[in-house]
Design an enzyme around this catalytic site. Structure first.
Site, PDB file in Angstrom:
ATOM      1  N   GLU A  23       0.789  -1.221  -0.184  1.00  0.00           N
ATOM      2  CA  GLU A  23       0.182  -0.028   0.125  1.00  0.00           C
ATOM      3  C   GLU A  23       0.787   1.271   0.073  1.00  0.00           C
ATOM      4  O   GLU A  23       0.412   2.369   0.316  1.00  0.00           O
ATOM      5  CB  GLU A  23      -0.972  -0.034   1.288  1.00  0.00           C
ATOM      6  N   SER A 149      -6.291  -2.686   1.160  1.00  0.00           N
ATOM      7  CA  SER A 149      -6.508  -1.991  -0.105  1.00  0.00           C
ATOM      8  C   SER A 149      -6.918  -3.213  -1.126  1.00  0.00           C
ATOM      9  O   SER A 149      -6.677  -3.198  -2.436  1.00  0.00           O
ATOM     10  CB  SER A 149      -5.281  -1.313  -0.629  1.00  0.00           C
ATOM     11  N   TYR A 214      -9.844   3.104  -5.402  1.00  0.00           N
ATOM     12  CA  TYR A 214      -8.944   4.153  -5.923  1.00  0.00           C
ATOM     13  C   TYR A 214      -9.148   4.881  -7.384  1.00  0.00           C
ATOM     14  O   TYR A 214      -8.509   5.841  -7.578  1.00  0.00           O
ATOM     15  CB  TYR A 214      -7.478   3.799  -5.820  1.00  0.00           C
ATOM     16  N   ARG A 253     -11.023   2.413  11.548  1.00  0.00           N
ATOM     17  CA  ARG A 253     -12.260   2.324  10.598  1.00  0.00           C
ATOM     18  C   ARG A 253     -12.444   0.919  10.608  1.00  0.00           C
ATOM     19  O   ARG A 253     -11.721   0.055  10.742  1.00  0.00           O
ATOM     20  CB  ARG A 253     -11.822   2.900   9.286  1.00  0.00           C
ATOM     21  N   ASP A 255     -14.800  -2.098   9.009  1.00  0.00           N
ATOM     22  CA  ASP A 255     -15.612  -2.403   7.708  1.00  0.00           C
ATOM     23  C   ASP A 255     -16.494  -3.604   7.946  1.00  0.00           C
ATOM     24  O   ASP A 255     -16.136  -4.609   8.521  1.00  0.00           O
ATOM     25  CB  ASP A 255     -14.471  -2.995   6.565  1.00  0.00           C
ATOM     26  N   GLU A 268     -13.268  -6.211   9.061  1.00  0.00           N
ATOM     27  CA  GLU A 268     -11.938  -6.217   9.579  1.00  0.00           C
ATOM     28  C   GLU A 268     -11.882  -4.798  10.330  1.00  0.00           C
ATOM     29  O   GLU A 268     -12.790  -3.911  10.118  1.00  0.00           O
ATOM     30  CB  GLU A 268     -10.673  -6.032   8.623  1.00  0.00           C
ATOM     31  N   ASN A 270      -9.102  -1.331  10.348  1.00  0.00           N
ATOM     32  CA  ASN A 270      -7.982  -0.824  10.141  1.00  0.00           C
ATOM     33  C   ASN A 270      -7.561   0.296  11.016  1.00  0.00           C
ATOM     34  O   ASN A 270      -8.478   1.258  11.508  1.00  0.00           O
ATOM     35  CB  ASN A 270      -8.487   0.237   8.811  1.00  0.00           C
ATOM     36  N   GLY A 274      -6.926   4.964   5.336  1.00  0.00           N
ATOM     37  CA  GLY A 274      -6.385   5.783   4.151  1.00  0.00           C
ATOM     38  C   GLY A 274      -6.942   7.354   4.770  1.00  0.00           C
ATOM     39  O   GLY A 274      -7.930   7.475   5.302  1.00  0.00           O
TER      40      GLY A 274
HETATM   41  N1  LIG Z   1     -16.652 -12.320   3.347  1.00  0.00           N
HETATM   42  C1  LIG Z   1     -16.925 -11.139   2.425  1.00  0.00           C
HETATM   43  N2  LIG Z   1     -18.153 -11.072   1.703  1.00  0.00           N
HETATM   44  C2  LIG Z   1     -18.387 -10.201   0.878  1.00  0.00           C
HETATM   45  N3  LIG Z   1     -17.573  -9.150   0.613  1.00  0.00           N
HETATM   46  C3  LIG Z   1     -16.421  -9.450   1.230  1.00  0.00           C
HETATM   47  C4  LIG Z   1     -15.986 -10.214   1.992  1.00  0.00           C
HETATM   48  N4  LIG Z   1     -14.789  -9.932   2.540  1.00  0.00           N
HETATM   49  C5  LIG Z   1     -14.490  -8.855   1.841  1.00  0.00           C
HETATM   50  N5  LIG Z   1     -15.221  -8.602   0.867  1.00  0.00           N
HETATM   51  C6  LIG Z   1     -14.962  -7.274  -0.142  1.00  0.00           C
HETATM   52  O1  LIG Z   1     -13.685  -7.224  -0.330  1.00  0.00           O
HETATM   53  C7  LIG Z   1     -13.409  -5.788   0.258  1.00  0.00           C
HETATM   54  C8  LIG Z   1     -12.116  -5.725   0.860  1.00  0.00           C
HETATM   55  O2  LIG Z   1     -12.155  -6.509   1.978  1.00  0.00           O
HETATM   56  P1  LIG Z   1     -11.268  -6.306   3.461  1.00  0.00           P
HETATM   57  O3  LIG Z   1     -11.751  -5.299   4.034  1.00  0.00           O
HETATM   58  O4  LIG Z   1     -11.196  -7.515   3.980  1.00  0.00           O
HETATM   59  O5  LIG Z   1      -9.638  -6.094   2.752  1.00  0.00           O
HETATM   60  P2  LIG Z   1      -8.543  -5.066   2.840  1.00  0.00           P
HETATM   61  O6  LIG Z   1      -7.560  -5.348   1.651  1.00  0.00           O
HETATM   62  O7  LIG Z   1      -8.018  -5.254   4.209  1.00  0.00           O
HETATM   63  O8  LIG Z   1      -9.226  -3.647   2.719  1.00  0.00           O
HETATM   64  P3  LIG Z   1      -8.741  -2.155   3.116  1.00  0.00           P
HETATM   65  O9  LIG Z   1      -8.304  -1.054   2.197  1.00  0.00           O
HETATM   66  O10 LIG Z   1      -9.991  -1.708   3.898  1.00  0.00           O
HETATM   67  O11 LIG Z   1      -7.746  -2.390   4.190  1.00  0.00           O
HETATM   68  C9  LIG Z   1     -14.667  -5.317   1.216  1.00  0.00           C
HETATM   69  O12 LIG Z   1     -14.547  -3.991   1.274  1.00  0.00           O
HETATM   70  C10 LIG Z   1     -15.648  -6.041   0.502  1.00  0.00           C
HETATM   71  O13 LIG Z   1     -16.424  -5.101  -0.570  1.00  0.00           O
HETATM   72 MG   LIG Z   2     -11.127  -3.277   4.236  1.00  0.00          MG
END
Ligand SMILES: Nc1ncnc2c1ncn2[C@@H]1O[C@H](COP(=O)(O)OP(=O)(O)OP(=O)(O)O)[C@@H](O)[C@H]1O
Ligand SMILES: [Mg+2]
Length: 305
Positions: A23, A149, A214, A253, A255, A268, A270, A274
């Site tokens: 990232e 991301s 992004y 934050r 999610d 998750e 964070n 961002g």
């Molecule tokens: N179990 C799930 N069911 C449906 N969609 C999901 C699931 N897990 C993740 N997603 C989708 O994928 C995206 C990214 O997932 P997640 O937040 O786990 O990843 P990240 O790479 O850590 O994200 P961030 O950029 O917030 O750090 C979510 O915002 C959602 O749109």
């Molecule tokens: Mg996420």
């Protein structure tokens, strides 16, 4: 909300950004935005790109604003180094950062606390790929344990795509094969122990992937999020519990997905979200009347706790 403070009280502030994680590019943008805001507010701030030997450059700084996303910045390692150097820093401490970064451990913790999160199967290495035969429900999400991301993530629609997706995630870290939640997506920002208005995210893409986050012009952000008062309160309380359960502090934050029956599922936490001008935490802050600069100053204040 933000009392006018003497910017000199913070001393010399290092804005830590860049680094070597997947990232890096986003962190460069977050760091520049934060640096600009601090300078506008009269803080004596300097940016440091956290590549080789950057810790040596911290001599003479009074505190650090962490604007690094992902491993090496958001995962507790940097926080530990700063503790040892005796430099106060923004946001969560060592343990909370490490726990929040590791989606497997974090989800086990939430299960222990009885907080709702999609079920997972963990594939730590290639020798465990045969366990994928147990997976019989599709679609399913595949993601690396400690990335952000949406890097290394896939939505898999049928068994024949599973192995490739897991191998992609394994390039980064252990892979989670996670129950897919069909429904709405929300994110909830927390600033100085205050839960900000949730944002609903909508994308015509398969999921909120790197492109949707992004690059795409088609991603929609709704704040107010459109939930009724009861559901919005439930979402905010759940997000705050999830944040507190890992010991997060300062800001963050959470999610969250919501299925068609209205059940929320935690994805998750964070701990260094961002902070570009178009990022989600600034968007939620704006909705509650807090400007980007005020938000940055509020986060800087968390270096005192
Ligand atoms: N179990 C799930 N069911 C449906 N969609 C999901 C699931 N897990 C993740 N997603 C989708 O994928 C995206 C990214 O997932 P997640 O937040 O786990 O990843 P990240 O790479 O850590 O994200 P961030 O950029 O917030 O750090 C979510 O915002 C959602 O749109
Ligand atoms: Mg996420």
């Amino acid at each position: 909300m933000n009392k006018k403070v003497d910017p000199e009280k913070y001393g010399k502030v290092a804005v830590l950004y860049g680094g070597n994680s997947a990232e890096r590019d986003i962190s460069l943008q977050s760091g520049q935005a934060v640096l600009q805001a601090l300078k506008q507010e009269g803080v004596n701030a300097e940016g440091i790109d956290c590549r080789a030997e950057f810790l040596l450059k911290l001599a003479g700084f009074d505190r650090a604003f962490i604007a690094l996303h992902g491993r090496g910045g958001e995962d507790g390692t940097l926080q530990g180094a700063l503790e040892i150097l005796g430099i106060p820093y923004t946001g969560s401490g060592v343990l909370a950062s490490a726990l929040a970064m590791d989606k497997v451990l974090c989800k086990h913790l939430w299960e222990g606390f009885g907080l709702p999160t999609p079920k997972i199967l963990v594939v730590k290495e290639h020798s465990q790929l045969s366990t994928l035969e147990e997976v019989d429900t599709f679609p399913i999400m595949v993601k690396p344990a400690r990335e952000g991301s949406s890097v290394g993530m896939s939505k898999v629609d049928a068994a024949n795509g599973l192995r490739e997706a897991v191998e992609l995630a394994l390039q980064y870290d252990a892979a989670l094969v996670e129950q897919y939640i069909q429904g709405e997506e929300y994110t909830v920002a927390i600033m100085a122990d205050k839960v900000l208005p949730p944002i609903r995210l909508e994308t015509p893409r398969d999921f909120y992937d790197y492109e949707a986050k992004y690059l795409s012009q088609e991603t929609e952000y709704k704040c107010p999020c459109g939930l009724n008062d009861n559901d919005e309160t439930e979402l905010k309380e759940l997000a705050y519990e999830a944040y507190k359960s890992v010991g997060a502090s300062g800001w963050g934050r959470v999610d969250v997905m919501r299925d068609s029956e209205g059940q929320f599922y935690l994805l998750e936490v964070n701990t260094v979200p961002g902070m570009t001008s178009h990022s989600l935490v600034p968007m939620a802050a704006k909705q509650s009347g807090v400007s980007f600069n005020q938000l940055v100053m509020e986060i800087l204040e968390s270096s005192y706790s």
